[in-house]
Design a protein around this motif. Structure first.
Motif, PDB file in Angstrom:
ATOM      1  N   ALA A  71      61.937  38.123 -52.212  1.00  0.00           N
ATOM      2  CA  ALA A  71      62.622  36.856 -52.182  1.00  0.00           C
ATOM      3  C   ALA A  71      64.227  37.263 -51.982  1.00  0.00           C
ATOM      4  O   ALA A  71      64.703  36.283 -51.189  1.00  0.00           O
ATOM      5  N   GLN A  72      64.696  38.224 -52.787  1.00  0.00           N
ATOM      6  CA  GLN A  72      66.051  38.292 -52.540  1.00  0.00           C
ATOM      7  C   GLN A  72      66.361  38.718 -51.091  1.00  0.00           C
ATOM      8  O   GLN A  72      67.249  38.423 -50.540  1.00  0.00           O
ATOM      9  N   ASN A  73      65.332  39.544 -50.559  1.00  0.00           N
ATOM     10  CA  ASN A  73      65.655  40.030 -49.285  1.00  0.00           C
ATOM     11  C   ASN A  73      65.435  38.858 -48.356  1.00  0.00           C
ATOM     12  O   ASN A  73      66.255  38.715 -47.305  1.00  0.00           O
ATOM     13  N   LEU A  74      64.504  37.972 -48.522  1.00  0.00           N
ATOM     14  CA  LEU A  74      64.723  36.703 -47.577  1.00  0.00           C
ATOM     15  C   LEU A  74      65.825  36.018 -47.592  1.00  0.00           C
ATOM     16  O   LEU A  74      66.315  35.442 -46.872  1.00  0.00           O
ATOM     17  N   ALA A  75      66.214  35.760 -48.988  1.00  0.00           N
ATOM     18  CA  ALA A  75      67.533  34.792 -49.193  1.00  0.00           C
ATOM     19  C   ALA A  75      68.730  35.358 -48.332  1.00  0.00           C
ATOM     20  O   ALA A  75      69.390  34.772 -47.737  1.00  0.00           O
ATOM     21  N   GLN A  76      68.589  36.799 -48.722  1.00  0.00           N
ATOM     22  CA  GLN A  76      69.927  37.424 -47.852  1.00  0.00           C
ATOM     23  C   GLN A  76      69.782  37.575 -46.462  1.00  0.00           C
ATOM     24  O   GLN A  76      70.797  37.401 -45.809  1.00  0.00           O
ATOM     25  N   GLN A  77      68.572  37.477 -45.733  1.00  0.00           N
ATOM     26  CA  GLN A  77      68.513  37.474 -44.326  1.00  0.00           C
ATOM     27  C   GLN A  77      68.655  36.085 -43.838  1.00  0.00           C
ATOM     28  O   GLN A  77      69.465  36.061 -42.977  1.00  0.00           O
ATOM     29  N   LYS A  78      68.354  34.892 -44.680  1.00  0.00           N
ATOM     30  CA  LYS A  78      68.689  33.527 -44.301  1.00  0.00           C
ATOM     31  C   LYS A  78      70.110  33.225 -44.574  1.00  0.00           C
ATOM     32  O   LYS A  78      70.503  32.290 -43.766  1.00  0.00           O
ATOM     33  N   MET A  79      70.545  33.591 -45.751  1.00  0.00           N
ATOM     34  CA  MET A  79      71.903  33.110 -46.070  1.00  0.00           C
ATOM     35  C   MET A  79      73.156  34.206 -45.344  1.00  0.00           C
ATOM     36  O   MET A  79      74.127  33.595 -45.230  1.00  0.00           O
ATOM     37  N   GLY A  80      72.540  35.192 -45.153  1.00  0.00           N
ATOM     38  CA  GLY A  80      73.669  36.254 -44.474  1.00  0.00           C
ATOM     39  C   GLY A  80      74.436  35.606 -43.530  1.00  0.00           C
ATOM     40  O   GLY A  80      75.793  35.749 -43.308  1.00  0.00           O
ATOM     41  N   PRO A  81      74.052  35.120 -42.316  1.00  0.00           N
ATOM     42  CA  PRO A  81      74.828  34.793 -41.224  1.00  0.00           C
ATOM     43  C   PRO A  81      75.923  33.390 -41.785  1.00  0.00           C
ATOM     44  O   PRO A  81      76.716  33.457 -41.363  1.00  0.00           O
ATOM     45  N   LEU A  82      75.442  32.722 -42.585  1.00  0.00           N
ATOM     46  CA  LEU A  82      75.938  31.628 -43.181  1.00  0.00           C
ATOM     47  C   LEU A  82      77.246  32.257 -44.002  1.00  0.00           C
ATOM     48  O   LEU A  82      78.565  31.613 -44.053  1.00  0.00           O
ATOM     49  N   ALA A  83      77.086  33.251 -44.695  1.00  0.00           N
ATOM     50  CA  ALA A  83      78.100  33.678 -45.529  1.00  0.00           C
ATOM     51  C   ALA A  83      79.284  34.310 -44.625  1.00  0.00           C
ATOM     52  O   ALA A  83      80.284  34.292 -44.914  1.00  0.00           O
ATOM     53  N   GLU A  84      78.602  35.011 -43.519  1.00  0.00           N
ATOM     54  CA  GLU A  84      79.784  35.655 -42.737  1.00  0.00           C
ATOM     55  C   GLU A  84      80.424  34.581 -42.016  1.00  0.00           C
ATOM     56  O   GLU A  84      81.643  34.700 -41.751  1.00  0.00           O
ATOM     57  N   GLY A  85      79.939  33.182 -41.749  1.00  0.00           N
ATOM     58  CA  GLY A  85      80.564  32.382 -40.959  1.00  0.00           C
ATOM     59  C   GLY A  85      81.874  31.856 -42.159  1.00  0.00           C
ATOM     60  O   GLY A  85      82.762  31.469 -41.955  1.00  0.00           O
ATOM     61  N   LEU A  86      81.101  31.758 -43.641  1.00  0.00           N
ATOM     62  CA  LEU A  86      82.485  31.259 -44.695  1.00  0.00           C
ATOM     63  C   LEU A  86      83.453  32.354 -44.583  1.00  0.00           C
ATOM     64  O   LEU A  86      84.743  32.005 -44.627  1.00  0.00           O
ATOM     65  N   GLY A  87      83.015  33.788 -44.281  1.00  0.00           N
ATOM     66  CA  GLY A  87      84.195  34.872 -44.428  1.00  0.00           C
ATOM     67  C   GLY A  87      85.123  34.642 -43.323  1.00  0.00           C
ATOM     68  O   GLY A  87      86.315  34.961 -43.484  1.00  0.00           O
ATOM     69  N   GLY A  88      84.903  34.244 -42.039  1.00  0.00           N
ATOM     70  CA  GLY A  88      85.898  34.383 -41.072  1.00  0.00           C
ATOM     71  C   GLY A  88      85.875  33.175 -40.144  1.00  0.00           C
ATOM     72  O   GLY A  88      86.530  33.090 -39.146  1.00  0.00           O
ATOM     73  N   GLY A  89      84.639  32.145 -40.449  1.00  0.00           N
ATOM     74  CA  GLY A  89      84.651  31.387 -39.360  1.00  0.00           C
ATOM     75  C   GLY A  89      85.814  29.920 -39.475  1.00  0.00           C
ATOM     76  O   GLY A  89      85.847  29.157 -38.637  1.00  0.00           O
ATOM     77  N   LEU A  90      86.066  29.803 -40.587  1.00  0.00           N
ATOM     78  CA  LEU A  90      87.122  28.709 -40.847  1.00  0.00           C
ATOM     79  C   LEU A  90      88.540  29.115 -40.394  1.00  0.00           C
ATOM     80  O   LEU A  90      89.536  28.349 -40.357  1.00  0.00           O
ATOM     81  N   SER A 127      70.433  23.007 -46.863  1.00  0.00           N
ATOM     82  CA  SER A 127      69.211  23.088 -46.083  1.00  0.00           C
ATOM     83  C   SER A 127      68.584  24.220 -46.171  1.00  0.00           C
ATOM     84  O   SER A 127      67.207  24.494 -46.479  1.00  0.00           O
ATOM     85  N   LEU A 128      69.279  25.437 -46.079  1.00  0.00           N
ATOM     86  CA  LEU A 128      68.729  26.650 -46.271  1.00  0.00           C
ATOM     87  C   LEU A 128      68.274  26.841 -47.737  1.00  0.00           C
ATOM     88  O   LEU A 128      67.129  27.436 -48.053  1.00  0.00           O
ATOM     89  N   GLN A 129      68.990  26.247 -48.710  1.00  0.00           N
ATOM     90  CA  GLN A 129      68.471  26.116 -49.907  1.00  0.00           C
ATOM     91  C   GLN A 129      67.274  25.674 -50.344  1.00  0.00           C
ATOM     92  O   GLN A 129      66.402  26.193 -50.966  1.00  0.00           O
ATOM     93  N   ARG A 130      66.942  24.431 -49.616  1.00  0.00           N
ATOM     94  CA  ARG A 130      65.812  23.526 -49.765  1.00  0.00           C
ATOM     95  C   ARG A 130      64.781  24.365 -48.994  1.00  0.00           C
ATOM     96  O   ARG A 130      63.735  24.592 -49.637  1.00  0.00           O
ATOM     97  N   GLU A 131      64.962  25.040 -47.874  1.00  0.00           N
ATOM     98  CA  GLU A 131      63.874  25.855 -47.359  1.00  0.00           C
ATOM     99  C   GLU A 131      63.551  27.103 -48.362  1.00  0.00           C
ATOM    100  O   GLU A 131      62.302  27.081 -48.231  1.00  0.00           O
ATOM    101  N   LEU A 132      64.437  27.642 -48.663  1.00  0.00           N
ATOM    102  CA  LEU A 132      64.010  28.772 -49.550  1.00  0.00           C
ATOM    103  C   LEU A 132      63.272  28.318 -50.900  1.00  0.00           C
ATOM    104  O   LEU A 132      62.375  29.167 -51.338  1.00  0.00           O
ATOM    105  N   ALA A 133      63.592  27.285 -51.549  1.00  0.00           N
ATOM    106  CA  ALA A 133      62.937  26.570 -52.758  1.00  0.00           C
ATOM    107  C   ALA A 133      61.525  26.456 -52.288  1.00  0.00           C
ATOM    108  O   ALA A 133      60.745  26.687 -53.188  1.00  0.00           O
ATOM    109  N   GLU A 134      61.197  26.076 -51.175  1.00  0.00           N
ATOM    110  CA  GLU A 134      59.975  25.717 -50.820  1.00  0.00           C
ATOM    111  C   GLU A 134      59.110  26.870 -50.387  1.00  0.00           C
ATOM    112  O   GLU A 134      58.000  26.584 -50.256  1.00  0.00           O
ATOM    113  N   THR A 135      59.746  27.969 -50.081  1.00  0.00           N
ATOM    114  CA  THR A 135      59.113  29.123 -49.775  1.00  0.00           C
ATOM    115  C   THR A 135      58.204  29.967 -50.840  1.00  0.00           C
ATOM    116  O   THR A 135      58.833  29.994 -51.754  1.00  0.00           O
ATOM    117  N   GLU A 136      57.061  30.391 -50.512  1.00  0.00           N
ATOM    118  CA  GLU A 136      56.616  31.142 -51.385  1.00  0.00           C
ATOM    119  C   GLU A 136      56.260  32.621 -50.976  1.00  0.00           C
ATOM    120  O   GLU A 136      56.136  32.740 -49.788  1.00  0.00           O
TER     121      GLU A 136
END
Length: 115
Positions: A91-110, A25-34
């Motif tokens: 664009a990189q900053n936005l992706a990091q901002q949006k994906m950061g919480p998800l990446a943190e979840g992958l690191g310790g959430g499982l 979902s985040l990938q789609r959202e980012l792809a549609e962002t200008e």
């Protein structure tokens, strides 16, 4: 965790599935962002989509010196590159901002060792 300290595999799989859905979902959202970047105090504006593809370049007519077309061309080329780089960084900053919480979840959430 189940008794004996073992993780519940079914819960882990469900959590992984939810995280994958969020990621898509985040990938789609980012792809549609200008994202816009500027250079030369706004003389050149570059617009990129979330996949880092240039979709639009706007050059302010004030950037053009009709008396020196060669210098103008060189300056404009530099400004276009700078505007694209600026937009790419945004664009990189936005992706990091949006994906950061998800990446943190992958690191310790499982709840898996080493994750």
């Amino acid at each position: 965790m189940e008794p004996g300290g073992q993780p519940n595999i079914q819960q882990m799989l469900q959590q992984a599935q939810r995280m994958q859905e969020q990621f898509i979902s985040l990938q789609r959202e980012l792809a549609e962002t200008e994202i816009q970047g500027t250079a030369g105090g706004g003389l050149v504006t570059a617009t990129l989509n979330g996949q880092n593809e240039v979709v639009k370049i706007v050059i302010d007519p004030a950037a053009i010196d009709p008396g020196d077309p060669a210098e103008t061309a060189e300056t404009l080329a530099d400004l276009v590159v700078a505007a694209i780089n600026n937009a790419s960084q945004e664009a990189q900053n936005l992706a990091q901002q949006k994906m950061g919480p998800l990446a943190e979840g992958l690191g310790g959430g499982l709840g898996l060792p080493g994750m």
